[in-house]
Design a protein around this motif. Structure first.
Motif, mmCIF file in Angstrom:
data_model
loop_
_atom_site.group_PDB
_atom_site.id
_atom_site.type_symbol
_atom_site.label_atom_id
_atom_site.label_comp_id
_atom_site.label_asym_id
_atom_site.label_seq_id
_atom_site.Cartn_x
_atom_site.Cartn_y
_atom_site.Cartn_z
ATOM 1 N N ASP A 656 1.001 -1.546 0.179
ATOM 2 C CA ASP A 656 -0.378 -0.181 -0.229
ATOM 3 C C ASP A 656 0.725 1.260 0.225
ATOM 4 O O ASP A 656 0.420 2.086 0.133
ATOM 5 C CB ASP A 656 -1.144 -0.597 1.368
ATOM 6 N N LYS A 657 2.121 0.762 0.024
ATOM 7 C CA LYS A 657 2.979 2.042 -0.109
ATOM 8 C C LYS A 657 3.742 2.495 -0.962
ATOM 9 O O LYS A 657 4.706 1.561 -1.564
ATOM 10 C CB LYS A 657 4.205 1.936 1.307
ATOM 11 N N LEU A 658 3.216 3.054 -2.208
ATOM 12 C CA LEU A 658 3.429 3.658 -3.338
ATOM 13 C C LEU A 658 5.073 4.509 -3.674
ATOM 14 O O LEU A 658 4.967 5.691 -3.673
ATOM 15 C CB LEU A 658 2.524 4.152 -4.148
ATOM 16 N N GLU A 659 5.593 3.982 -4.656
ATOM 17 C CA GLU A 659 6.934 4.397 -5.767
ATOM 18 C C GLU A 659 6.534 4.863 -6.946
ATOM 19 O O GLU A 659 5.347 4.112 -7.143
ATOM 20 C CB GLU A 659 8.019 3.377 -4.782
ATOM 21 N N VAL A 660 6.442 6.471 -6.959
ATOM 22 C CA VAL A 660 5.734 6.822 -8.296
ATOM 23 C C VAL A 660 6.984 7.173 -9.182
ATOM 24 O O VAL A 660 7.547 8.463 -8.281
ATOM 25 C CB VAL A 660 5.002 7.711 -8.534
ATOM 26 N N GLY A 661 7.646 6.728 -10.262
ATOM 27 C CA GLY A 661 9.526 7.228 -10.465
ATOM 28 C C GLY A 661 8.642 8.283 -12.327
ATOM 29 O O GLY A 661 9.782 8.418 -12.366
ATOM 30 N N ASP A 662 7.781 7.688 -12.603
ATOM 31 C CA ASP A 662 7.879 8.022 -13.723
ATOM 32 C C ASP A 662 6.461 9.602 -14.126
ATOM 33 O O ASP A 662 5.790 9.834 -15.169
ATOM 34 C CB ASP A 662 6.894 7.564 -15.006
ATOM 35 N N ALA A 663 6.783 9.974 -12.476
ATOM 36 C CA ALA A 663 5.991 11.473 -12.407
ATOM 37 C C ALA A 663 6.669 12.799 -13.145
ATOM 38 O O ALA A 663 6.065 13.638 -13.079
ATOM 39 C CB ALA A 663 5.866 11.316 -11.217
ATOM 40 N N GLY A 664 7.674 12.617 -13.332
ATOM 41 C CA GLY A 664 8.221 13.689 -14.366
ATOM 42 C C GLY A 664 8.597 14.785 -13.356
ATOM 43 O O GLY A 664 9.301 14.137 -12.161
ATOM 44 N N SER A 665 8.722 15.843 -13.314
ATOM 45 C CA SER A 665 9.083 16.710 -11.629
ATOM 46 C C SER A 665 8.196 16.807 -10.967
ATOM 47 O O SER A 665 6.809 16.965 -11.121
ATOM 48 C CB SER A 665 8.870 18.363 -12.841
ATOM 49 N N ILE A 666 7.887 16.775 -9.406
ATOM 50 C CA ILE A 666 7.459 16.760 -8.741
ATOM 51 C C ILE A 666 7.159 17.846 -8.020
ATOM 52 O O ILE A 666 8.680 18.304 -7.369
ATOM 53 C CB ILE A 666 7.585 15.429 -8.007
ATOM 54 N N TRP A 667 6.156 19.073 -8.119
ATOM 55 C CA TRP A 667 6.303 19.929 -7.311
ATOM 56 C C TRP A 667 5.876 20.177 -5.651
ATOM 57 O O TRP A 667 6.495 20.332 -4.838
ATOM 58 C CB TRP A 667 5.551 20.783 -7.660
ATOM 59 N N MET A 668 5.401 19.333 -5.133
ATOM 60 C CA MET A 668 4.547 18.656 -4.307
ATOM 61 C C MET A 668 4.546 16.786 -3.795
ATOM 62 O O MET A 668 4.297 16.286 -5.221
ATOM 63 C CB MET A 668 3.538 19.331 -3.304
ATOM 64 N N LYS A 669 5.262 16.919 -2.704
ATOM 65 C CA LYS A 669 4.536 15.570 -2.540
ATOM 66 C C LYS A 669 4.763 15.079 -0.827
ATOM 67 O O LYS A 669 5.347 15.776 -0.033
ATOM 68 C CB LYS A 669 6.188 14.712 -2.843
ATOM 69 N N ASP A 670 2.925 14.613 -0.635
ATOM 70 C CA ASP A 670 2.678 14.272 0.406
ATOM 71 C C ASP A 670 2.184 12.702 0.268
ATOM 72 O O ASP A 670 2.232 12.186 -0.600
ATOM 73 C CB ASP A 670 1.626 15.352 0.823
ATOM 74 N N ARG A 671 1.687 12.291 1.743
ATOM 75 C CA ARG A 671 1.058 11.178 1.498
ATOM 76 C C ARG A 671 -0.109 10.741 0.589
ATOM 77 O O ARG A 671 0.137 9.180 0.057
ATOM 78 C CB ARG A 671 1.167 10.614 2.816
ATOM 79 N N ARG A 672 -0.857 11.173 0.351
ATOM 80 C CA ARG A 672 -1.974 11.018 -0.645
ATOM 81 C C ARG A 672 -1.972 11.527 -1.886
ATOM 82 O O ARG A 672 -3.170 11.438 -2.334
ATOM 83 C CB ARG A 672 -2.915 11.609 0.615
ATOM 84 N N PHE A 673 -1.423 12.100 -1.730
ATOM 85 C CA PHE A 673 -1.510 12.898 -3.354
ATOM 86 C C PHE A 673 0.563 13.184 -3.630
ATOM 87 O O PHE A 673 1.727 14.029 -2.955
ATOM 88 C CB PHE A 673 -2.150 14.153 -3.618
ATOM 89 N N LEU A 674 0.732 13.946 -4.909
ATOM 90 C CA LEU A 674 1.664 14.135 -5.857
ATOM 91 C C LEU A 674 1.081 15.220 -6.621
ATOM 92 O O LEU A 674 -0.056 15.625 -7.160
ATOM 93 C CB LEU A 674 2.271 13.310 -6.443
ATOM 94 N N LEU A 675 2.091 16.958 -7.035
ATOM 95 C CA LEU A 675 2.172 17.628 -7.327
ATOM 96 C C LEU A 675 2.587 17.485 -8.666
ATOM 97 O O LEU A 675 3.686 17.979 -8.150
ATOM 98 C CB LEU A 675 2.088 18.880 -6.616
ATOM 99 N N THR A 676 2.255 17.413 -9.381
ATOM 100 C CA THR A 676 3.388 16.861 -10.976
ATOM 101 C C THR A 676 3.518 18.044 -12.498
ATOM 102 O O THR A 676 1.966 18.600 -11.975
ATOM 103 C CB THR A 676 3.534 15.965 -11.108
ATOM 104 N N ASP A 677 4.371 17.611 -13.015
ATOM 105 C CA ASP A 677 3.651 18.509 -14.477
ATOM 106 C C ASP A 677 3.689 17.397 -15.272
ATOM 107 O O ASP A 677 3.312 17.894 -16.584
ATOM 108 C CB ASP A 677 5.309 19.562 -14.758
#
Length: 861
Positions: A656-677
């Motif tokens: 249940d603990k996710l790793e996202v390596g293909d999100a491009g530029s990550i502006w913000m990262k938290d446990r329930r969301f990412l802010l990406t380009d």
């Protein structure tokens, strides 16, 4: 007791003759028969009284010589009033005694016929005859003073010897009153050491036979070699089986004799009143615990005995432990429809909660009640569309989150090793909530939200000010509590709904994504455009203006309405009454920021206490509204939140603990969301355009974890928010109106349903129906009452059940209750008056008194 010396006698007689010409001296021991002439003043004549010259003496004193001084000396005990021909002469004369005991009886107005009984109390009243020191004399003087104070309640002209001995024992045990029951409350009170010390004092003054005589008469306890410990065990044993005397186990036969069975009501009255009396209930608990150990109650009651026999019995805490284990076993085996004597599991828990040890096991019963409701989630099936899911959550599903909170909070409150017995149930509930409710609900919600996030299934949070604040024509306070989610708001709304000075309207709004503080707080302010800066730090601008601090938010509020102000909860709380009035004066919109839940949940050290923080928030917001209404001249309130949260006590799996390596530029990262380009589309995540969410041209994406999954990030993993779930996105909006002016609070009171039920009582066991006159609210306070039967002189003749008037039910029929009374088994005089009394347990003030007719069968002794 030492007699007076010749010198003392002369001085005392001189003093008496200075105020009276006639003095009587009854000398029952004839100790001064030959010397009395030498002791009187020279101007006093001695008249020697016999059993034949009373009339002649009367003539001489009242007719032949009406001015001379006379000492009437009688070498015998003073006759009874009805046989004393000189009684009327005594009334206007003085009486002399050559011993302290006689003086004491005269001052206490104790008749001569009780002289033998008083003589038996000589050492009690005056201490030892010899080797008496100052300390012993002081102790004796204190006993005499206390005895005389208690003795004023009695008509000694008709009292029996045993009454005097009872008063003496009550004095030794420092009883509050002089009834038999009060005697034992005094004896039992304090510590074990103090109780034994009082018993030693009873023995020292040879009053132990009197004590056991009272035990025999009142409670039927009679043993060849009685002991206090055996008596106490007998009381608890017979009381435990008072409803099923034929079921008493063989192991307890030595404690429950035929005499005790015949007086079981009196035994129950004694213990019930002790457990319900604020002064004695702690001591009752100590005696109960020791009795349970010595009687081996747990094993004896479990062996071949039906637990239902003890549904209404509160003799031992271990009985509640047995009931708790029984309910726990039913829940663990999924037997949720189980009953005991017609009571459902819920009804059984509530019944035991209302009994004496209910407060001791409140956490356990609360946990079981919540667990029972959560087990209904076994067949939970979430809806499909976002509208259906939202409607279902707002209507019913929110209760699962509330009950889960109640369960976890109660489990955390269970003390020490007791919590271990619930491990199986706890694991069941945690797994059930997480896997059978939360995960399916969130997955369905994610799919539905992904397709319809732009659809307004409930009003969007961004329109809060325009829709809710601006239309209010009066001064309004907006209470924004960080992470105050919908289920907690429903509980707060219920508190206001139960307050007759308040009205409450409930609404729901949809928070934006990501469901975080910096965005939710901004959306609650007046604005046209909202912009999230293209920075790694969270900077939000409303119409080009920053809004992170309270001061910045106040300026934005004042741009829309000059008479606006913003303040944090702690600063507001620090204001004194005058300061609060000045603060609110001239204001039209007041924003108040409260942060208890999010501050607790975000900190790893306190994350596990977030549910306790929720309960504290409910109480703080309620009190804040009441204070602002009474002191701040504010009568319109809006309570809302920036976002909600998810919390599960269960441990997250690594999957249940996710790793996202293909999100491009990550502006913000938290446990329930990412802010990406750029969007990310892969298993376990989905993306929505930030610009469409914020209604602007932002080209970034919010990448969301599906279900209960989280992204690997700093912070705790049990308390999270920022993602897409009804618990995070559906925020409450309560509109509360309070009445102007201060209304004095009153206590809720019990009322007898029917006077007819007490017109004639013909059974020693009485059940009476009552109802609570008003539901508990902010102006109607919960209160506790003692209810009992007593004689016209105030003597208690029944047990005294404690009733807590704490029901909030609006319908009167749901505030009905029954109390059971056991009248003392004795003969009642048809010519005497008896009463049912209702007493406020806190103030000791009588709130109701009803005369009753006792038509009971005569007792055979």
């Amino acid at each position: 007791m030492e007699e007076l010396s010749g010198k003392d006698i002369r001085v005392k007689l001189q003093q008496l003759f200075a105020v009276s010409r006639i003095v009587f001296w009854y000398d029952s021991g004839e100790d001064f028969k030959d010397t009395v002439e030498e002791l009187v003043p020279t101007d006093v004549q001695v008249l020697h009284l016999t059993d034949r010259n009373a009339f002649r003496t009367k003539i001489q004193l009242e007719h032949e010589d009406t001015t001379g001084k006379y000492l009437v000396y009688a070498p015998f005990a003073k006759p009874d009033v009805r046989e004393n021909h000189l009684e009327d002469t005594l009334l206007y004369s003085k009486e002399f005694y050559a011993d302290q005991l006689s003086y004491f009886m005269a001052n206490a107005r104790i008749p001569v016929r009780l002289h033998p009984a008083v003589e038996k109390l000589r050492s009690f009243l005056f201490g030892p005859k010899i080797h008496s020191n100052k300390k012993l004399r002081a102790e004796a003087a204190k006993r005499r003073e206390d005895f005389l104070e208690r003795a004023r309640d009695f008509d000694w002209m008709t009292a029996e010897d045993k009454v005097m001995y009872r008063v003496a024992i009550c004095t030794l045990v420092e009883a509050r009153n002089t009834t038999v029951d009060d005697l034992f409350y005094g004896l039992f009170a304090g510590s074990e050491e103090e109780m034994n010390g009082r018993m030693d004092a009873i023995r020292r003054f040879d009053l132990e036979p009197v004590l056991w005589g009272l035990c025999r008469e009142r409670f039927g306890y009679e043993e060849v070699n009685p002991t206090l410990e055996h008596f106490i065990l007998s009381l608890f044993a017979v009381n435990t089986f008072r409803d099923h005397l034929d079921k008493i186990p063989q192991k307890w036969n030595q404690y429950v004799t035929a005499g005790l069975k015949n007086r079981v009501n009196n035994c129950s009255v004694l213990l019930d009143n002790m457990m319900n009396h604020v002064l004695y209930q702690d001591r009752f608990d100590s005696l109960s615990q020791k009795a349970a150990q010595n009687l081996d109650a747990v094993h004896v009651l479990v062996e071949k005995l039906d637990l239902s026999y003890f549904l209404s019995i509160a003799s031992f805490a271990c009985l509640d432990e047995l009931f708790i284990q029984w309910v726990n076993d039913r829940l663990v085996s999924l037997d949720t429809q189980a009953e005991m004597e017609g009571l459902s599991l819920e009804e059984l828990c509530k019944k035991r909660l209302s009994l004496h040890f209910g407060k001791k096991f409140r956490a356990e019963y609360t946990m079981l009640l919540a667990g029972r409701k959560l087990l209904e989630l076994q067949n939970y099936a979430p809806r499909n569309t976002l509208q259906e899911l939202t409607d279902s959550y707002c209507r019913n599903d929110w209760q699962a989150d509330a009950e889960y909170r109640h369960f976890v909070t109660a489990y955390d409150d269970v003390e020490g090793e007791r919590a271990g017995q619930f491990d199986t149930l706890r694991n069941m509930i945690l797994n059930l909530y997480q896997n059978e409710f939360l995960e399916p609900l969130l997955l369905h919600w994610n799919e539905a939200y992904r397709e319809a996030y732009q659809r307004e299934v409930v009003p969007f949070q961004k329109n809060f000010y325009q829709d809710e604040v601006a239309p209010v024509k009066e001064k309004v306070a907006v209470l924004i509590s960080d992470a105050f989610r919908l289920e907690a708001a429903r509980e707060l709304a219920e508190k206001f709904r139960n307050d007759e000075n308040c009205t409450v309207e409930e609404k729901v709004r949809m928070a934006p994504l990501p469901s975080v503080t910096f965005l939710g707080m901004a959306e609650l302010l007046p604005h046209e455009n909202l912009e999230l800066a293209h920075e790694t730090s969270a900077k939000v601008f409303l119409d080009g203006k920053p809004c992170a601090s309270t001061n910045q938010r106040e300026k934005i509020l004042q741009d829309r309405n000059l008479h606006s102000v913003a303040i944090d909860y702690d600063s507001l709380l620090a204001l004194k009454a005058t300061e609060l009035k000045n603060f609110s004066a001239g204001k039209e919109v007041i924003y108040i920021y409260h942060n208890r839940i999010d501050a607790t949940g975000e900190a790893p050290k306190t994350e596990s206490s977030v549910f306790q923080a929720v309960q504290q928030t409910i109480e703080e917001l309620f009190r804040l509204v009441k204070r602002l209404s009474r002191t701040g001249n504010i009568y319109r309130f809006l309570v809302t939140a920036d976002h909600g949260f998810l919390y599960s006590r269960g441990k997250l799996q690594e999957a249940d603990k996710l790793e996202v390596g293909d999100a491009g530029s990550i502006w913000m990262k938290d446990r329930r969301f990412l802010l990406t380009d750029r969007p990310v589309e892969r298993e376990g995540v989905y993306s929505v355009p930030l610009g469409k969410m914020l209604d602007n041209q932002d080209d970034r994406y919010v990448v969301l974890a599906k279900g209960m999954s989280v992204f690997k990030a700093s912070g705790g993993m049990n308390y999270v928010h920022g993602g897409s779930s009804p618990q995070e996105l559906l925020v409450p909006c309560l509109f509360i109106s309070t009445k102007k002016g201060i209304v004095d609070t009153v206590d809720a009171k019990p009322k007898l349903i029917s006077d007819f039920s007490i017109r004639k009582i013909s059974n020693y066991h009485v059940k009476l129906g009552f109802y609570q006159d008003q539901p508990v609210s902010d102006v109607v306070k919960a209160a506790a009452y003692k209810v009992h039967f007593e004689t016209g002189s105030g003597e208690l003749i029944s047990n005294e059940p404690l009733y807590r008037a704490e029901s909030r039910a609006v319908k009167q029929g749901e505030r009905v209750f029954t109390l059971e009374f056991d009248l003392q088994k004795r003969n009642y005089d048809a010519n005497q008056r008896y009463y049912l009394k209702i007493i406020n347990a806190r103030t000791e003030k009588e709130i109701d008194s009803r005369e009753v007719l006792l038509d009971l069968p005569e007792m055979e002794y």
